[in-house]
Motif scaffolding. Structure first.
Motif, PDB file in Angstrom:
ATOM      1  N   ALA A 110       8.934-156.160 -12.635  1.00 29.52           N
ATOM      2  CA  ALA A 110       7.811-156.510 -11.762  1.00 29.52           C
ATOM      3  C   ALA A 110       6.480-156.463 -12.501  1.00 29.52           C
ATOM      4  CB  ALA A 110       7.777-155.582 -10.557  1.00 29.52           C
ATOM      5  N   SER A 111       6.295-155.471 -13.366  1.00 31.49           N
ATOM      6  CA  SER A 111       5.023-155.356 -14.083  1.00 31.49           C
ATOM      7  C   SER A 111       4.840-156.503 -15.071  1.00 31.49           C
ATOM      8  CB  SER A 111       4.951-154.013 -14.812  1.00 31.49           C
ATOM      9  OG  SER A 111       6.027-153.888 -15.723  1.00 31.49           O
ATOM     10  N   ILE A 112       5.916-156.909 -15.763  1.00 29.52           N
ATOM     11  CA  ILE A 112       5.828-158.027 -16.708  1.00 29.52           C
ATOM     12  C   ILE A 112       5.610-159.339 -15.951  1.00 29.52           C
ATOM     13  CG2 ILE A 112       7.028-159.236 -18.559  1.00 29.52           C
ATOM     14  CD1 ILE A 112       8.588-156.690 -19.095  1.00 29.52           C
ATOM     15  N   ASP A 113       6.234-159.478 -14.798  1.00 27.24           N
ATOM     16  CA  ASP A 113       6.063-160.673 -13.963  1.00 27.24           C
ATOM     17  C   ASP A 113       4.595-160.878 -13.611  1.00 27.24           C
ATOM     18  OD1 ASP A 113       7.588-162.550 -11.702  1.00 27.24           O
ATOM     19  OD2 ASP A 113       5.738-161.638 -10.965  1.00 27.24           O
ATOM     20  N   ASP A 114       3.905-159.810 -13.266  1.00 30.33           N
ATOM     21  CA  ASP A 114       2.493-159.929 -12.902  1.00 30.33           C
ATOM     22  C   ASP A 114       1.633-160.335 -14.088  1.00 30.33           C
ATOM     23  OD1 ASP A 114       3.164-159.265 -10.372  1.00 30.33           O
ATOM     24  OD2 ASP A 114       2.305-157.256 -10.388  1.00 30.33           O
ATOM     25  N   VAL A 115       1.923-159.768 -15.262  1.00 28.68           N
ATOM     26  CA  VAL A 115       1.169-160.139 -16.465  1.00 28.68           C
ATOM     27  C   VAL A 115       1.321-161.632 -16.741  1.00 28.68           C
ATOM     28  CG1 VAL A 115       0.961-159.801 -18.952  1.00 28.68           C
ATOM     29  CG2 VAL A 115       1.312-157.832 -17.464  1.00 28.68           C
ATOM     30  N   LEU A 116       2.554-162.137 -16.630  1.00 30.77           N
ATOM     31  CA  LEU A 116       2.801-163.556 -16.869  1.00 30.77           C
ATOM     32  C   LEU A 116       2.049-164.432 -15.867  1.00 30.77           C
ATOM     33  CD1 LEU A 116       4.378-165.844 -18.272  1.00 30.77           C
ATOM     34  CD2 LEU A 116       6.258-165.405 -16.668  1.00 30.77           C
ATOM     35  N   ALA A 117       2.089-164.075 -14.599  1.00 32.81           N
ATOM     36  CA  ALA A 117       1.423-164.879 -13.569  1.00 32.81           C
ATOM     37  C   ALA A 117      -0.091-164.869 -13.748  1.00 32.81           C
ATOM     38  CB  ALA A 117       1.799-164.353 -12.186  1.00 32.81           C
ATOM     39  N   ILE A 118      -0.667-163.707 -14.024  1.00 33.98           N
ATOM     40  CA  ILE A 118      -2.125-163.618 -14.206  1.00 33.98           C
ATOM     41  C   ILE A 118      -2.563-164.401 -15.440  1.00 33.98           C
ATOM     42  CG2 ILE A 118      -4.012-162.023 -14.695  1.00 33.98           C
ATOM     43  CD1 ILE A 118      -2.523-159.948 -12.985  1.00 33.98           C
ATOM     44  N   THR A 119      -1.773-164.335 -16.518  1.00 38.79           N
ATOM     45  CA  THR A 119      -2.106-165.084 -17.728  1.00 38.79           C
ATOM     46  C   THR A 119      -2.070-166.587 -17.469  1.00 38.79           C
ATOM     47  OG1 THR A 119      -1.182-163.318 -19.095  1.00 38.79           O
ATOM     48  CG2 THR A 119      -1.459-165.470 -20.131  1.00 38.79           C
ATOM     49  N   GLY A 120      -0.997-167.061 -16.832  1.00 39.00           N
ATOM     50  CA  GLY A 120      -0.913-168.488 -16.533  1.00 39.00           C
ATOM     51  C   GLY A 120      -2.032-168.954 -15.630  1.00 39.00           C
ATOM     52  N   PHE A 138      -3.185-166.777 -25.667  1.00 40.54           N
ATOM     53  CA  PHE A 138      -2.628-165.681 -26.467  1.00 40.54           C
ATOM     54  C   PHE A 138      -2.991-164.304 -25.908  1.00 40.54           C
ATOM     55  CE2 PHE A 138      -2.391-169.084 -29.579  1.00 40.54           C
ATOM     56  CZ  PHE A 138      -1.154-168.846 -30.159  1.00 40.54           C
ATOM     57  N   LYS A 139      -3.885-164.288 -24.942  1.00 38.06           N
ATOM     58  CA  LYS A 139      -4.334-163.009 -24.383  1.00 38.06           C
ATOM     59  C   LYS A 139      -3.223-162.314 -23.600  1.00 38.06           C
ATOM     60  CE  LYS A 139      -7.980-161.116 -21.409  1.00 38.06           C
ATOM     61  NZ  LYS A 139      -9.100-161.466 -20.498  1.00 38.06           N
ATOM     62  N   GLY A 140      -2.375-163.112 -22.939  1.00 40.09           N
ATOM     63  CA  GLY A 140      -1.288-162.515 -22.150  1.00 40.09           C
ATOM     64  C   GLY A 140      -0.337-161.681 -22.978  1.00 40.09           C
ATOM     65  N   PRO A 141       0.261-162.233 -24.062  1.00 41.92           N
ATOM     66  CA  PRO A 141       1.119-161.398 -24.916  1.00 41.92           C
ATOM     67  C   PRO A 141       0.390-160.208 -25.511  1.00 41.92           C
ATOM     68  CG  PRO A 141       1.474-163.723 -25.371  1.00 41.92           C
ATOM     69  CD  PRO A 141       0.301-163.648 -24.449  1.00 41.92           C
ATOM     70  N   LEU A 142      -0.893-160.400 -25.865  1.00 40.70           N
ATOM     71  CA  LEU A 142      -1.649-159.273 -26.411  1.00 40.70           C
ATOM     72  C   LEU A 142      -1.825-158.171 -25.373  1.00 40.70           C
ATOM     73  CD1 LEU A 142      -4.430-161.048 -28.508  1.00 40.70           C
ATOM     74  CD2 LEU A 142      -2.505-159.694 -29.368  1.00 40.70           C
ATOM     75  N   GLU A 143      -2.012-158.549 -24.091  1.00 42.99           N
ATOM     76  CA  GLU A 143      -2.130-157.543 -23.026  1.00 42.99           C
ATOM     77  C   GLU A 143      -0.839-156.734 -22.899  1.00 42.99           C
ATOM     78  OE1 GLU A 143      -3.231-159.631 -19.523  1.00 42.99           O
ATOM     79  OE2 GLU A 143      -5.376-159.599 -19.978  1.00 42.99           O
ATOM     80  N   VAL A 144       0.292-157.399 -23.043  1.00 43.38           N
ATOM     81  CA  VAL A 144       1.567-156.683 -22.997  1.00 43.38           C
ATOM     82  C   VAL A 144       1.662-155.693 -24.155  1.00 43.38           C
ATOM     83  CG1 VAL A 144       4.072-156.946 -23.144  1.00 43.38           C
ATOM     84  CG2 VAL A 144       2.725-158.574 -21.812  1.00 43.38           C
ATOM     85  N   ILE A 145       1.285-156.126 -25.346  1.00 43.53           N
ATOM     86  CA  ILE A 145       1.358-155.255 -26.519  1.00 43.53           C
ATOM     87  C   ILE A 145       0.393-154.077 -26.384  1.00 43.53           C
ATOM     88  CG2 ILE A 145       0.950-155.148 -29.016  1.00 43.53           C
ATOM     89  CD1 ILE A 145       1.825-158.080 -29.147  1.00 43.53           C
ATOM     90  N   VAL A 146      -0.840-154.378 -25.970  1.00 42.84           N
ATOM     91  CA  VAL A 146      -1.843-153.313 -25.833  1.00 42.84           C
ATOM     92  C   VAL A 146      -1.441-152.316 -24.752  1.00 42.84           C
ATOM     93  CG1 VAL A 146      -4.228-152.830 -25.155  1.00 42.84           C
ATOM     94  CG2 VAL A 146      -3.733-154.707 -26.726  1.00 42.84           C
ATOM     95  N   GLY A 147      -0.991-152.822 -23.594  1.00 40.52           N
ATOM     96  CA  GLY A 147      -0.587-151.919 -22.515  1.00 40.52           C
ATOM     97  C   GLY A 147       0.590-151.045 -22.898  1.00 40.52           C
TER      98      GLY A 147
END
Length: 569
Positions: free
Chosen positions: A267-277, A296-305
């Protein structure tokens, strides 16, 4: 002669003093006895008068009917549900009186604090009533929040300060993500890591594409607006999914195969993907920001988080020191502080996708080491976070409900059912792909179907970004974009109204029917898991055997004594 008479008088008088004192003591004892008799009489009279009202005089049978259970609530002293109601009345009145004394008009009707207090109490009562009919309490909280934000004359939540609403929602979201992180199973997550990625990406992207096509063909929305709408609608709501899954997990449903862990992590990854798109398409539509950077900000947010969560969790392994007298209190405080810093800091830095993932990862990493300290017992920090969630849960769902503004709905989209048709088509596609995404796992047909049902609820992301496109269009004074923004907002509101109650209802009803329940482990299993294994199980068995031998010896001694008593020895 005279002196002899005086002496005899003195002697007589001296001899009379003890007699007088004795009579006084007798009078006092008689008065005390009369007082005791009067008190006993009053007590007896009081007991006779109050006897019909006492719960101890009318014990409730095990198989009591509904009228008996209802009348039992009104017996004294306060107990059962009536005790909880009196408690809520007293604590609400005390808090309100304190707020009025400290803040003045802000806590009076029309003020923000008064509106928040009414919202909390009303949503708590709504959740309590819904729980009585075996439904998730968040349903009642969402409904009550929607009424307080829309119904005339009781819409106390309509004009609340946005800062209060935003802060309380983020705090409550932090608490539920922290609770979810503490409950994640690392073994199940390691085993299902690839399934988590599939479940996070495939349903979200599929629903986005289907909603974009349906919006273009049915509502006449341009392609970029259609896919922007798809990303707004496709994000699931951790605020609805996580409490529902945790409730099932606490009762043992789906734990053996790690289903709560799978759904919560995805669920948490799903939200990151939707917000990035959504951010990418928003930039393309309004020509704002750097599109490449947004992409590229979306994958970076996943890495940083994730990195923030790992570092914060490792810090909690060693700080505070284990010798502290208040170890659990300090750990809970630092855990919540790190989570709140992640949520609010990511929003301040415009990296909103990293915050929830970090708030979920910190407790997950910290709990890996903490579990070894408690050796199978429940971590006390989970109890602390559970109490915090009990306090902030009405705020989260009540404020989500109040954010749904029925007056903002586009009549053309709602009135001719076209908007509901777009949502329905997207949800059907999402359910099918969610079911297929968990193939090639050890899950059976029922469990796959449950995951598809659990992947429906939407609330938090839609409430957060549903108005962004409309706000930008109004800021640019673009009338055409304003009409499209209203359609996006209308469908976002509709998705909350339809899927949040329906999804939570399906999870609570279908969970016990479709998932396997893990029985509580026996003492031997707990020892074998948490201690030295087989040797301690053998020691436990030997201890049980010795206890049985002692019982047999005691029974033999009792029999001998009984025989001796019968024979008169």
């Amino acid at each position: 002669m005279k002196s002899d008479q005086e002496n005899s008088t003195v002697v007589a008088n001296g001899a009379g003093f003890p007699q007088i004192e004795f009579e006084l003591v007798q009078d006092q004892e008689a008065e005390e006895t009369d007082g005791i008799k009067k008190c006993a009489g009053l007590q007896s009279c009081f007991e006779k008068c109050t006897h019909p009202c006492l719960a101890s005089s009318h014990p409730l049978p095990h198989n009591a009917n509904c009228p008996s259970r209802f009348l039992d609530n009104f017996l004294c002293p306060p107990h059962s549900r009536m005790g909880a109601i009196i408690f809520m009345i007293l604590i609400t009145a005390s808090i309100w009186a304190t707020l009025v004394s400290v803040t003045g008009d802000t806590a009076l009707p029309g003020g923000n604090l008064f509106a928040l207090l009414v919202l909390f109490v009303a949503c708590w009562c709504g959740g309590y009533l819904v729980r009585l009919i075996r439904l998730p309490p968040l349903l009642g909280m969402l409904v009550v929040g929607g009424m307080l934000g829309n119904v005339p004359y009781i819409d106390v939540a309509k004009n609340m300060d946005r800062a209060y609403i935003f802060s309380l929602r983020q705090i409550a979201l932090t608490i539920i993500l922290t609770r979810a992180g503490l409950g994640l199973d690392p073994k199940a997550l390691r085993r299902l890591s690839f399934v988590v990625v599939r479940l996070a990406f495939l349903p979200c992207l599929t629903e986005t594409i289907v909603d974009g096509i349906a919006g273009h063909l049915i509502l006449g929305i341009p392609w970029q607006w259609g896919f922007m709408l798809g990303f707004v609608i496709s994000a699931v709501s951790p605020a609805v999914i996580v409490p529902s899954l945790l409730g099932l997990g606490e009762r043992g449903y789906g734990l053996e195969k790690g289903i709560p862990t799978l759904v919560i992590a995805a669920a948490s990854i799903d939200d990151v993907l939707a917000i990035t798109g959504f951010g990418v398409l928003l930039g393309i539509t309004f020509s704002i920001g750097d599109i490449v950077w947004t992409l590229f900000k979306g994958p970076l947010e996943v890495i940083v988080g994730t990195t923030y969560g790992i570092v914060g969790g490792i810090i909690l392994w060693y700080i505070p020191q284990k010798t502290s007298k208040h170890l659990h209190l300090f750990r809970s405080a630092l855990l919540m502080a790190l989570g709140l810093m992640a949520i609010f800091g990511s929003i301040k830095m415009h990296w909103a996708g990293a915050g929830p993932l970090a708030a979920l990862t910190v407790p997950f990493v910290a709990a890996i080491r903490w579990r070894t300290e408690f050796k199978g017992q429940q971590d006390p920090i989970e109890d602390v976070v559970g109490v915090l969630w009990m306090l902030f849960q009405p705020f989260l769902f009540g404020l989500i409900g109040s954010e749904v503004k029925v007056s903002s709905l586009d009549g053309q989209v709602v009135g001719n059912w076209l908007g509901i048709a777009v949502l329905t088509i997207g949800l059907i596609a999402r359910v099918l792909v969610s079911f297929l995404a968990v193939f090639f796992t050890n899950l059976n047909f029922k469990e796959r179907f449950f995951i598809a049902m659990a992947w429906l609820p939407k609330a938090t992301v839609q409430a957060a970004i549903g108005t962004v496109a409309l706000d930008l269009a109004m800021k640019n004074n673009d009338k055409d974009s304003e009409e499209l923004g209203k359609k996006v907002l209308t469908l976002a509101v509709l998705s909350i109204l339809l899927t949040a109650p329906l999804g939570s209802l399906l999870i609570s009803i279908s969970g016990p029917l479709l998932l396997e329940r893990q029985d509580s482990p026996t003492v031997e299993e707990e020892i074998s898991k948490t201690s030295l294994g087989k040797q301690e199980v053998k020691d436990w068995e030997m201890l049980n055997t010795s206890n049985e031998d002692e019982r047999e010896l005691r029974e033999e001694e009792k029999e001998l004594r009984a025989e001796e008593g019968d024979t008169g020895v």
